[in-house]
Design a protein around this motif. Structure first.
Motif, PDB file in Angstrom:
ATOM      1  N   ASP A 146       0.843  -1.207   0.000  1.00  0.00           N
ATOM      2  CA  ASP A 146       0.000   0.000   0.000  1.00  0.00           C
ATOM      3  C   ASP A 146       0.871   1.247   0.000  1.00  0.00           C
ATOM      4  O   ASP A 146       0.518   2.281  -0.560  1.00  0.00           O
ATOM      5  CB  ASP A 146      -0.939  -0.018   1.205  1.00  0.00           C
ATOM      6  CG  ASP A 146      -0.186  -0.158   2.511  1.00  0.00           C
ATOM      7  OD1 ASP A 146      -0.196   0.788   3.306  1.00  0.00           O
ATOM      8  OD2 ASP A 146       0.472  -1.185   2.722  1.00  0.00           O
ATOM      9  N   GLY A 147       2.063   1.146   0.600  1.00  0.00           N
ATOM     10  CA  GLY A 147       2.983   2.293   0.587  1.00  0.00           C
ATOM     11  C   GLY A 147       3.506   2.553  -0.804  1.00  0.00           C
ATOM     12  O   GLY A 147       3.430   3.676  -1.308  1.00  0.00           O
ATOM     13  N   ALA A 148       3.995   1.511  -1.448  1.00  0.00           N
ATOM     14  CA  ALA A 148       4.540   1.654  -2.801  1.00  0.00           C
ATOM     15  C   ALA A 148       3.459   2.116  -3.764  1.00  0.00           C
ATOM     16  O   ALA A 148       3.722   2.786  -4.757  1.00  0.00           O
ATOM     17  CB  ALA A 148       5.148   0.342  -3.266  1.00  0.00           C
ATOM     18  N   LEU A 149       2.199   1.801  -3.446  1.00  0.00           N
ATOM     19  CA  LEU A 149       1.094   2.209  -4.323  1.00  0.00           C
ATOM     20  C   LEU A 149       0.849   3.708  -4.246  1.00  0.00           C
ATOM     21  O   LEU A 149       0.094   4.285  -5.025  1.00  0.00           O
ATOM     22  CB  LEU A 149      -0.180   1.448  -3.927  1.00  0.00           C
ATOM     23  CG  LEU A 149      -1.331   1.376  -4.937  1.00  0.00           C
ATOM     24  CD1 LEU A 149      -0.888   0.784  -6.273  1.00  0.00           C
ATOM     25  CD2 LEU A 149      -2.503   0.583  -4.363  1.00  0.00           C
ATOM     26  N   THR A 150       1.506   4.384  -3.323  1.00  0.00           N
ATOM     27  CA  THR A 150       1.369   5.863  -3.267  1.00  0.00           C
ATOM     28  C   THR A 150       2.391   6.527  -4.185  1.00  0.00           C
ATOM     29  O   THR A 150       2.431   7.736  -4.313  1.00  0.00           O
ATOM     30  CB  THR A 150       1.594   6.393  -1.838  1.00  0.00           C
ATOM     31  OG1 THR A 150       2.937   6.047  -1.420  1.00  0.00           O
ATOM     32  CG2 THR A 150       0.599   5.797  -0.865  1.00  0.00           C
ATOM     33  N   GLY A 151       3.247   5.712  -4.806  1.00  0.00           N
ATOM     34  CA  GLY A 151       4.264   6.269  -5.699  1.00  0.00           C
ATOM     35  C   GLY A 151       3.705   6.544  -7.090  1.00  0.00           C
ATOM     36  O   GLY A 151       2.949   5.736  -7.632  1.00  0.00           O
ATOM     37  N   GLY A 152       4.102   7.634  -7.674  1.00  0.00           N
ATOM     38  CA  GLY A 152       3.548   8.052  -8.966  1.00  0.00           C
ATOM     39  C   GLY A 152       3.711   7.031 -10.066  1.00  0.00           C
ATOM     40  O   GLY A 152       2.796   6.803 -10.863  1.00  0.00           O
ATOM     41  N   MET A 153       4.858   6.353 -10.095  1.00  0.00           N
ATOM     42  CA  MET A 153       5.099   5.374 -11.164  1.00  0.00           C
ATOM     43  C   MET A 153       4.010   4.314 -11.196  1.00  0.00           C
ATOM     44  O   MET A 153       3.588   3.859 -12.253  1.00  0.00           O
ATOM     45  CB  MET A 153       6.443   4.676 -10.945  1.00  0.00           C
ATOM     46  CG  MET A 153       7.615   5.294 -11.652  1.00  0.00           C
ATOM     47  SD  MET A 153       9.067   4.254 -11.460  1.00  0.00           S
ATOM     48  CE  MET A 153       8.768   3.050 -12.740  1.00  0.00           C
ATOM     49  N   ALA A 154       3.529   3.923 -10.008  1.00  0.00           N
ATOM     50  CA  ALA A 154       2.508   2.869  -9.957  1.00  0.00           C
ATOM     51  C   ALA A 154       1.277   3.309 -10.752  1.00  0.00           C
ATOM     52  O   ALA A 154       0.672   2.518 -11.484  1.00  0.00           O
ATOM     53  CB  ALA A 154       2.136   2.568  -8.508  1.00  0.00           C
ATOM     54  N   TRP A 155       0.948   4.600 -10.685  1.00  0.00           N
ATOM     55  CA  TRP A 155      -0.267   5.092 -11.359  1.00  0.00           C
ATOM     56  C   TRP A 155      -0.011   5.330 -12.837  1.00  0.00           C
ATOM     57  O   TRP A 155      -0.914   5.227 -13.660  1.00  0.00           O
ATOM     58  CB  TRP A 155      -0.807   6.314 -10.621  1.00  0.00           C
ATOM     59  CG  TRP A 155      -1.270   5.853  -9.289  1.00  0.00           C
ATOM     60  CD1 TRP A 155      -0.560   5.791  -8.119  1.00  0.00           C
ATOM     61  CD2 TRP A 155      -2.526   5.225  -9.009  1.00  0.00           C
ATOM     62  NE1 TRP A 155      -1.299   5.189  -7.138  1.00  0.00           N
ATOM     63  CE2 TRP A 155      -2.518   4.845  -7.651  1.00  0.00           C
ATOM     64  CE3 TRP A 155      -3.670   4.960  -9.772  1.00  0.00           C
ATOM     65  CZ2 TRP A 155      -3.594   4.215  -7.040  1.00  0.00           C
ATOM     66  CZ3 TRP A 155      -4.756   4.334  -9.166  1.00  0.00           C
ATOM     67  CH2 TRP A 155      -4.708   3.969  -7.814  1.00  0.00           C
ATOM     68  N   GLU A 156       1.242   5.609 -13.162  1.00  0.00           N
ATOM     69  CA  GLU A 156       1.577   5.683 -14.597  1.00  0.00           C
ATOM     70  C   GLU A 156       1.352   4.314 -15.222  1.00  0.00           C
ATOM     71  O   GLU A 156       0.796   4.183 -16.314  1.00  0.00           O
ATOM     72  CB  GLU A 156       3.039   6.130 -14.765  1.00  0.00           C
ATOM     73  CG  GLU A 156       3.286   7.574 -14.331  1.00  0.00           C
ATOM     74  CD  GLU A 156       4.778   7.940 -14.265  1.00  0.00           C
ATOM     75  OE1 GLU A 156       5.103   8.887 -13.539  1.00  0.00           O
ATOM     76  OE2 GLU A 156       5.581   7.261 -14.918  1.00  0.00           O
TER      77      GLU A 156
END
Ligand SMILES: Cc1ncc(C[n+]2csc(CCOP(=O)(O)OP(=O)(O)O)c2C)c(N)n1
Ligand SMILES: CC(=O)[C@@H](O)[C@H](O)COP(=O)(O)O
Ligand SMILES: [Mg+2]
Length: 629
Positions: A146-156
């Motif tokens: 869930d932490g890593a999912l706050t990173g922009g790359m994940a949403w790219e």
């Protein structure tokens, strides 16, 4: 009774185990995790939280034909145990021993070695595209916290996975509600509602009921999740956010219920398009001391006493603790100073600042690029932000430093902890690129303190710079004892000087102490030498060149990359000024360093006083021979 774990050399063995053996296996894995991390240190909380999830993954998917990508990689210990490396955990994170992150060299089951968060979905999208182009039908799975999912790359990546056609990717969100501290942000708030919603438990047991009875479990599982979710959809699942982007949402699933996880993963595997399985887990599960640890649930533990969870050897006060105290004193004097962390409040030492001034410290999640550019906005708005990150993680926000801060001549101060060789966490954690990259930023001021007093001094100087970015970078580990200057030339501290000095030794940051040691060793061999600490590396004070001009040899020492380092800066400046003095650079060749303790690596790289002094003497002998010829 023989251990179940010792009978597991790969996923095929897992699939042969019955429920009772699988339950024993989970217990044995937890025991080995606690034992090996207590002995060696490492990521205990994250790995205890993914025991059942990893067992289920390796029973449903056929690694390494199916590719399982671990985001950040710090939670891959169980994956390693189940892929034939359980007997290597005695050497976890030791030189030549098991890496604390996935490693190609260790196993074909390991794919991503980079410990920088939020990359897994992009890797997965790329792997899935490769499968599509090559007509391969293996599965691609990404496990992201869930932490890593706050990173922009994940949403790219999420934006791309269904952009043209929807590729088969299984995304497992390992949602334990924490990075180190509770995960922050709008998405995290939404996910938190699920874990804390009173209807989550009944929904979950209803899902479990429907999933574990009746025929054709996979289809029933899938329908069950959808049917029940529709009943609770407003309260339970953020599926709208994902399904609008073409990604099926399955969950929430109890990540510690192996059978429920297997059912959900089977449904996801058979779905034929992008699916997100939302697993709810607890960091530290199975070791109450970790679960109860409010600070970070033993995210990253030093060797500890397992009966108490207390670190065995209390490390002496580190650089971080000096920063922690000084930034509060600065904040007392400067109401315009604010702090920004990327999900690492305690590790970077902003916690005391946040305790005293909760409205002036911001946690943006694992989002360094956003941290830097929002700091630029804050500076534009009249504040002086202090962005505290580990040096290696600033790499991904280089463009933001260059174009969003420096181009606009904004007063943002960057505090880079873990600069230089860090060691234990492997190649991607060493802070050895920031200095070289930042040398390229016009107008940027960069300082490297040699000890605690200089950290306080340089930090105070840095926050007074309001028309350009400023950087203060320091190493991992215990803070060096204060090393007082005997003189100051320009902004350069002279630490040791001899009459008729022949060799100028320039030590950067913690290497200043090494520089003094080298000068003393040369003196013992009859070669008078001077040792200096430039303090401000960029812009380099011309006093360094004035000093160089008075010597036969300049020796530079730094534990960051050679290209763009202080040594190469001095080499070019000496040449530009037309000085006829050789410069001997001791730095880290641009290479990826295998994990080991920092001092072991420094010794291997020849970054020790003994080796550097010997090298300098060898150079001087060559000059003398050359003079005689
Ligand atoms: C770009 C980047 N920033 C910061 C970190 C430091 N870091 C390592 S793990 C972690 C927390 C990860 O949280 P999550 O993804 O939820 O995984 P969990 O540990 O909870 O399983 C952070 C911030 C990192 N590895 N990469
Ligand atoms: C995985 C990650 O990035 C961090 O948890 C890192 O392992 C912490 O390193 P330190 O031990 O230097 O704080
Ligand atoms: Mg987490």
């Amino acid at each position: 009774m023989a251990s179940v774990l010792s009978s597991v050399s790969g996923p095929a063995d897992l699939r042969r185990l019955d429920d009772e053996s699988l339950t024993r296996l989970a217990a044995e894995v937890r025991e080995l995790l606690i034992e090996s991390v207590a002995a060696n240190g490492g990521h205990l909380g994250p790995n205890l939280g993914v025991v059942e999830l990893t067992i289920a993954l390796h029973r449903v998917f056929d690694s390494p034909n199916d590719k399982i990508v671990w985001d950040t990689g710090h939670q891959a210990y169980v994956h390693k145990m189940l892929t034939g490396r359980a007997d290597q955990f005695g050497d976890l994170r030791k030189e030549g021993g098991l890496s604390g992150y996935p490693s190609h060299a260790e196993s074909p089951h390991d794919w991503v070695e980079n410990s920088h968060a939020s990359t897994s979905l992009s890797y997965a999208d790329g792997l899935a595209r490769a499968n599509a182009v090559q007509g391969k039908d293996d599965h691609v799975v990404a496990v992201i916290g869930d932490g890593a999912l706050t990173g922009g790359m994940a949403w790219e990546a999420i934006n791309n996975i269904c952009a043209d056609n929807c590729r088969r990717v299984v995304i497992v969100v390992n949602d334990n509600g924490r990075s180190y501290t509770p995960t922050v942000g709008g998405l995290a708030n939404r996910l938190t509602q699920i874990r804390t919603n009173p209807r989550y438990e009944p929904a979950l047991s209803a899902i479990r009921e429907r999933m574990t009875t009746g025929p054709k479990v996979a289809e029933v599982a899938y329908e069950a999740l959808h049917a029940i979710k529709k009943g609770f959809k407003d309260a339970l699942a953020p599926q709208g956010m994902f399904e609008d982007l073409g990604i099926k949402y399955l969950g929430p699933v109890d990540g510690h219920d192996r059978r429920a996880m297997e059912q959900a993963l089977t449904a996801a595997r058979n779905f034929g398009g992008p699916v997100l399985v939302h697993a709810i887990t607890t960091k530290g599960q199975g070791y109450d001391i970790a679960v109860a640890n409010e600070n970070d649930q033993m995210h990253q533990a030093h060797p500890f006493d397992r009966s108490t969870g207390e670190a065995i050897s209390i490390a002496p006060a580190g650089w971080t603790s000096v920063f922690r105290d000084e930034i509060v004193r600065i904040a007392d004097d400067r109401p315009d100073v604010v702090g920004i962390t990327a999900a690492m409040l305690y590790p970077t030492g902003l916690d005391a600042f946040a305790d005293k001034f909760p409205d002036r410290v911001l946690d943006v999640g694992i989002a360094e690029q956003h941290a830097v550019t929002s700091a630029a906005g804050m500076a534009m708005g009249g504040l002086h932000p202090v962005v505290a990150v580990y040096a290696t993680f600033l790499n991904r926000a280089f463009d933001q430093v260059l174009m969003d801060v420096a181009l606009h001549r904004l007063g943002v101060t960057f505090v880079l902890d873990r600069a230089g060789v860090t060691g234990d966490d492997g190649a991607s954690h060493n802070g050895m690129w920031d200095l070289s990259l930042l040398q390229l930023v016009p107008g940027l001021h960069l300082a490297a303190p040699r000890d605690g007093s200089r950290l306080r001094e340089l930090l105070r100087e840095a926050v007074t710079i309001d028309d350009a970015p400023s950087v203060v970078r320091f190493a991992k580990g215990p803070v060096a004892p204060d090393l007082e200057a005997i003189d100051r030339v320009g902004t350069v501290d002279v630490l040791h000087r001899s009459e008729g000095s022949e060799v100028l030794v320039v030590g950067v940051g913690t290497m200043a102490a090494t520089a003094v040691d080298v000068a003393q060793r040369l003196e013992a061999e009859g070669v008078p030498a001077t040792a200096v600490d430039p303090r401000w590396i960029k812009p380099l004070d011309p006093a360094v060149l004035d000093l160089a001009a008075e010597h036969r040899l300049v020796v530079t020492i730094e534990d960051n990359g050679r290209q763009g380092g202080v040594g190469s800066t001095i080499l070019h400046a000496v040449s530009d000024r037309g000085l006829d003095v050789p410069v001997r650079i001791h730095a880290v060749e641009q290479e990826f360093l295998d994990h080991a303790k920092r001092d072991v690596i420094l010794k291997r790289l020849g970054l020790t006083a003994e080796s550097i002094a010997e090298d300098a003497l060898g150079r001087l002998r060559e000059f003398s021979e050359g003079d005689r010829r």
